[in-house]
Design an enzyme around this catalytic site. Structure first.
Site, PDB file in Angstrom:
ATOM      1  N   HIS A  47      42.991   7.816 -45.891  1.00  0.00           N
ATOM      2  CA  HIS A  47      43.662   6.818 -45.064  1.00  0.00           C
ATOM      3  C   HIS A  47      45.158   6.893 -45.353  1.00  0.00           C
ATOM      4  CE1 HIS A  47      40.015   4.251 -44.240  1.00  0.00           C
ATOM      5  NE2 HIS A  47      39.596   4.903 -45.317  1.00  0.00           N
ATOM      6  N   HIS A  67      37.407  11.483 -46.414  1.00  0.00           N
ATOM      7  CA  HIS A  67      38.563  11.186 -45.557  1.00  0.00           C
ATOM      8  C   HIS A  67      39.630  10.465 -46.352  1.00  0.00           C
ATOM      9  CE1 HIS A  67      35.917   7.651 -45.209  1.00  0.00           C
ATOM     10  NE2 HIS A  67      36.991   6.932 -44.880  1.00  0.00           N
TER      11      HIS A  67
END
Length: 145
Positions: free
Chosen positions: A109, A107
């Site tokens: 951010h 992932h």
């Protein structure tokens, strides 16, 4: 968790993708999901994940999935900038526990930054208010190109 551990299909992001855990979606398509971090380091902190890859780190992801994911990160960052007008932003992508990764599903951010606001620590503190997250998600979604 090491860089070479098997993928855990019960990690929180896998559960979000299966609809077992709620999230505040900014936008999604068949390949990616952008949603609000429930432990934001800054107002408007967004996470972007692949819906098609079970890669845990940048080293694991398939080239085509990475291309779609990074394009989604750029699109989302542009919307964050347009909607929230931060003075800057941070893009973070952590790999392995020693690298600071706490959810082992690759992932990115997107963290808006303002010079007069302190950044909260990663994954610490209180969970954000759902209504506040929804308001930020709606602002960012409205600014998508």
């Amino acid at each position: 968790m090491s860089l070479n551990a098997p993928y855990d299909p019960n990690n929180i992001f896998a559960k979000i993708l299966r609809g077992e855990v709620p999230s505040v979606t900014v936008w999604e398509d068949d390949h990616v999901l952008a949603f609000m971090d429930v432990f934001p380091q800054s107002d408007g902190h967004v996470l972007v994940i692949s819906k098609t890859s079970t890669a845990q780190t940048l080293l694991d992801i398939e080239a085509d999935a990475l291309a779609r994911l990074t394009a989604a990160v750029q699109r989302t960052a542009r919307a964050v900038e347009k909607a929230l007008r931060p003075e800057g932003f941070k893009i973070m992508q952590l790999n392995g526990a020693a690298g600071g990764q706490s959810v082992f599903h690759l992932h990115f951010h997107i963290i808006p930054r303002w010079s007069n606001r302190r950044l909260k620590e990663h994954s610490h503190g209180r969970m954000a208010d759902g209504a506040a997250l929804r308001a930020f998600a709606d602002q960012i979604a409205a600014a998508l190109d």
